[in-house]
Scaffold this motif. Structure first.
Motif, PDB file in Angstrom:
ATOM      1  N   TYR A  24      -1.945   8.983   6.532  1.00  6.28           N
ATOM      2  CA  TYR A  24      -2.332  10.266   5.955  1.00  6.28           C
ATOM      3  C   TYR A  24      -2.974  10.071   4.580  1.00  6.28           C
ATOM      4  O   TYR A  24      -4.036  10.602   4.278  1.00  6.28           O
ATOM      5  N   MET A  25      -2.330   9.252   3.762  1.00  5.91           N
ATOM      6  CA  MET A  25      -2.677   9.161   2.343  1.00  5.91           C
ATOM      7  C   MET A  25      -3.937   8.365   2.078  1.00  5.91           C
ATOM      8  O   MET A  25      -4.681   8.666   1.142  1.00  5.91           O
TER       9      MET A  25
ATOM     10  N   PHE B  49       2.802   7.237   6.396  1.00  4.24           N
ATOM     11  CA  PHE B  49       2.422   7.611   5.037  1.00  4.24           C
ATOM     12  C   PHE B  49       0.992   7.154   4.741  1.00  4.24           C
ATOM     13  O   PHE B  49       0.161   7.923   4.251  1.00  4.24           O
TER      14      PHE B  49
ATOM     15  N   ALA C 172      -1.026   5.182  -9.499  1.00  2.00           N
ATOM     16  CA  ALA C 172      -0.885   3.814 -10.016  1.00  2.00           C
ATOM     17  C   ALA C 172      -2.229   3.182 -10.368  1.00  2.00           C
ATOM     18  O   ALA C 172      -2.297   2.277 -11.202  1.00  2.00           O
TER      19      ALA C 172
ATOM     20  N   TYR D 220       3.023  15.575  -2.383  1.00  2.00           N
ATOM     21  CA  TYR D 220       3.638  14.816  -1.300  1.00  2.00           C
ATOM     22  C   TYR D 220       3.559  13.322  -1.593  1.00  2.00           C
ATOM     23  O   TYR D 220       4.536  12.583  -1.486  1.00  2.00           O
ATOM     24  N   MET D 221       2.374  12.881  -2.008  1.00  2.00           N
ATOM     25  CA  MET D 221       2.067  11.463  -2.077  1.00  2.00           C
ATOM     26  C   MET D 221       2.700  10.768  -3.272  1.00  2.00           C
ATOM     27  O   MET D 221       3.068   9.591  -3.192  1.00  2.00           O
ATOM     28  N   GLU D 222       2.799  11.460  -4.392  1.00  2.00           N
ATOM     29  CA  GLU D 222       3.220  10.781  -5.618  1.00  2.00           C
ATOM     30  C   GLU D 222       4.682  10.988  -5.974  1.00  2.00           C
ATOM     31  O   GLU D 222       5.113  10.600  -7.066  1.00  2.00           O
TER      32      GLU D 222
ATOM     33  N   LEU E 264      12.285  23.505   7.312  1.00  2.00           N
ATOM     34  CA  LEU E 264      11.472  22.297   7.112  1.00  2.00           C
ATOM     35  C   LEU E 264      10.338  22.228   8.133  1.00  2.00           C
ATOM     36  O   LEU E 264       9.212  21.837   7.799  1.00  2.00           O
TER      37      LEU E 264
ATOM     38  N   PHE F  14       0.844  -1.204   0.000  1.00  2.00           N
ATOM     39  CA  PHE F  14       0.000   0.000   0.000  1.00  2.00           C
ATOM     40  C   PHE F  14       0.880   1.256   0.000  1.00  2.00           C
ATOM     41  O   PHE F  14       0.590   2.228  -0.697  1.00  2.00           O
ATOM     42  N   ALA F  15       1.952   1.243   0.801  1.00  2.00           N
ATOM     43  CA  ALA F  15       2.824   2.417   0.875  1.00  2.00           C
ATOM     44  C   ALA F  15       3.545   2.646  -0.458  1.00  2.00           C
ATOM     45  O   ALA F  15       3.769   3.776  -0.868  1.00  2.00           O
ATOM     46  N   GLU F  16       3.869   1.543  -1.135  1.00  2.00           N
ATOM     47  CA  GLU F  16       4.649   1.657  -2.370  1.00  2.00           C
ATOM     48  C   GLU F  16       3.778   2.063  -3.562  1.00  2.00           C
ATOM     49  O   GLU F  16       4.197   2.867  -4.394  1.00  2.00           O
TER      50      GLU F  16
ATOM     51  N   GLY G 207       0.006   2.422  -3.376  1.00  2.00           N
ATOM     52  CA  GLY G 207      -1.320   2.965  -3.077  1.00  2.00           C
ATOM     53  C   GLY G 207      -2.339   1.853  -2.954  1.00  2.00           C
ATOM     54  O   GLY G 207      -2.279   0.854  -3.683  1.00  2.00           O
TER      55      GLY G 207
ATOM     56  N   THR H 110       9.544  12.824   6.679  1.00  2.00           N
ATOM     57  CA  THR H 110       9.718  13.003   5.232  1.00  2.00           C
ATOM     58  C   THR H 110      11.170  13.292   4.844  1.00  2.00           C
ATOM     59  O   THR H 110      11.503  13.189   3.668  1.00  2.00           O
TER      60      THR H 110
ATOM     61  N   HIS I 106      -7.688   8.561  -6.412  1.00  2.00           N
ATOM     62  CA  HIS I 106      -7.427   7.120  -6.434  1.00  2.00           C
ATOM     63  C   HIS I 106      -5.947   6.770  -6.352  1.00  2.00           C
ATOM     64  O   HIS I 106      -5.614   5.609  -6.107  1.00  2.00           O
ATOM     65  N   GLY I 107      -5.067   7.726  -6.596  1.00  2.00           N
ATOM     66  CA  GLY I 107      -3.639   7.436  -6.645  1.00  2.00           C
ATOM     67  C   GLY I 107      -3.186   7.211  -8.078  1.00  2.00           C
ATOM     68  O   GLY I 107      -3.915   6.636  -8.889  1.00  2.00           O
TER      69      GLY I 107
ATOM     70  N   PHE J 205      -1.647  17.471  -2.131  1.00  3.33           N
ATOM     71  CA  PHE J 205      -1.712  16.048  -1.782  1.00  3.33           C
ATOM     72  C   PHE J 205      -0.827  15.235  -2.728  1.00  3.33           C
ATOM     73  O   PHE J 205      -0.017  14.411  -2.298  1.00  3.33           O
TER      74      PHE J 205
ATOM     75  N   GLY K 192       6.367  15.868  10.142  1.00  2.00           N
ATOM     76  CA  GLY K 192       7.146  16.211   8.951  1.00  2.00           C
ATOM     77  C   GLY K 192       8.563  15.660   8.973  1.00  2.00           C
ATOM     78  O   GLY K 192       9.166  15.448   7.916  1.00  2.00           O
TER      79      GLY K 192
ATOM     80  N   ARG L  99       6.928   9.264  -4.899  1.00  2.00           N
ATOM     81  CA  ARG L  99       7.399   7.877  -5.061  1.00  2.00           C
ATOM     82  C   ARG L  99       7.213   7.351  -6.478  1.00  2.00           C
ATOM     83  O   ARG L  99       7.830   6.372  -6.870  1.00  2.00           O
TER      84      ARG L  99
ATOM     85  N   ALA M  99       6.336  22.362   7.034  1.00  2.00           N
ATOM     86  CA  ALA M  99       5.455  21.235   7.393  1.00  2.00           C
ATOM     87  C   ALA M  99       4.264  21.723   8.208  1.00  2.00           C
ATOM     88  O   ALA M  99       3.122  21.309   7.981  1.00  2.00           O
TER      89      ALA M  99
END
Lengths: 200, 200
Positions: free
Chosen positions: A108-109, A105, B30, B108-110, B156, A24-26, A28, A167, B27-28, B105, A164, B112, B160
């Motif tokens: 929050y996400m 992660f 991926a 931060y989230m994507e 930082l 899920f972290a990698e 989603g 991150t 949805h993210g 969002f 924070g 990766r 945050a």
């Protein structure tokens, strides 16, 4: 035959949760299928359902476990001074979250992917944690040691600032975790402590 | 025939980006296919490739646009006092991010999901933004107005804390955006300003 410690289901449950957390972290939540989690664990897709009724439950339980561990680990310091309690909270929050970057992660996400009932339960746990900090800020204000205009806003600001750290902080970098905790404690202290001469 | 303003491709590009932003946030990255983005826009999947070579480029351009708009909108206040510059930064950051919750969002989230070259380019833009705040903190420290042990860490921490407002602030709630800006400015000011009597 009685189940022995280390039997199949004892071991597989934690492995399912660990695999789900990682995937899920990698990628989603929405992009990861039950089949993929099963493949990561090394079991047949059908076997997963011995451990969880569905992917939504798996996500909810990961977030619930994270919040319950956080609440259980939070130092109880009711006899300490408000300064010591606040310092304890700051150092604890940084250390606890630093050790669990994937869970932080996801917490929050993936709130967006919880169904409404599960969202409410996670929100309630989150509020309990926020209330622990808000109580310290309120007690310090009542004692005239802190000068906080709005304990709710200050709580949210402090938690966002401390979280924070996950991150960017990496062990072996310029600063030790202890040095980071020292600096954040100094910033939080200055944010809330009443100035000695009444100026702020 | 000359292209007219409002021609097909002028309109569809922004609509593709808006649809991708919405779907990635919901949805993210991926979990969202090019076909689904096309369906949201109301064009054939093949037509999307007139506007973007692939989904990776679409994600990168969304994040790049967000960072470039942020940098372009950042108030230039080089003639102002360090206190005014810091206050301007705090109020600007809250207002700008409040208007773009999906972009914040995703930013931060994507991270990766960016390929390494794109990640480096986004990181460089992010550092330019952080440097704007770090420069203010450094100038204030040089002038003896601020007392900041480590301008990088404080940068930082402040960013945050301010970005966290997007996770809970809703217009029409208990506080106006202006009241929230006032409170965060008060907290940031206390975090960095040297105490008048030398105590901190």
């Amino acid at each position: 035959m009685p189940r022995t410690i280390g039997s199949h289901s004892d071991i597989t449950g934690p492995r399912v949760r660990a695999a789900a957390l990682k995937l899920f972290a990698e990628h989603g939540f929405a992009a990861v299928s039950m089949r993929r989690i099963a493949s990561e664990v090394g079991v047949q897709a059908g076997a997963l359902y011995n451990y969880t009724p569905d992917k939504q439950t798996l996500l909810f339980e990961l977030m619930q476990t994270h919040m319950e561990e956080l609440l259980a680990a939070l130092p109880q310091q009711s006899d300490a001074s408000v300064m010591d309690r606040l310092e304890g909270f700051v150092r604890f929050h940084i250390a606890f979250h630093h050790e669990r970057p994937d869970a932080v992660f996801i917490a929050y996400m993936e709130l967006r992917n919880l169904d409404p009932a599960n969202f409410s339960r996670i929100e309630a746990l989150r509020r309990r944690y926020e209330t622990a900090l808000e109580d310290i800020l309120g007690a310090g204000s009542d004692q005239g040691i802190f000068d906080v205009a709005d304990t709710k806003i200050t709580t949210l600001a402090v938690i966002a600032m401390l979280t924070g750290v996950t991150t960017w902080f990496r062990p072996g970098g310029r600063l030790s975790l202890r040095a980071v905790q020292d600096q954040y404690w100094d910033m939080v202290r200055r944010m809330v402590v009443r100035a000695p001469d009444g100026s702020v």
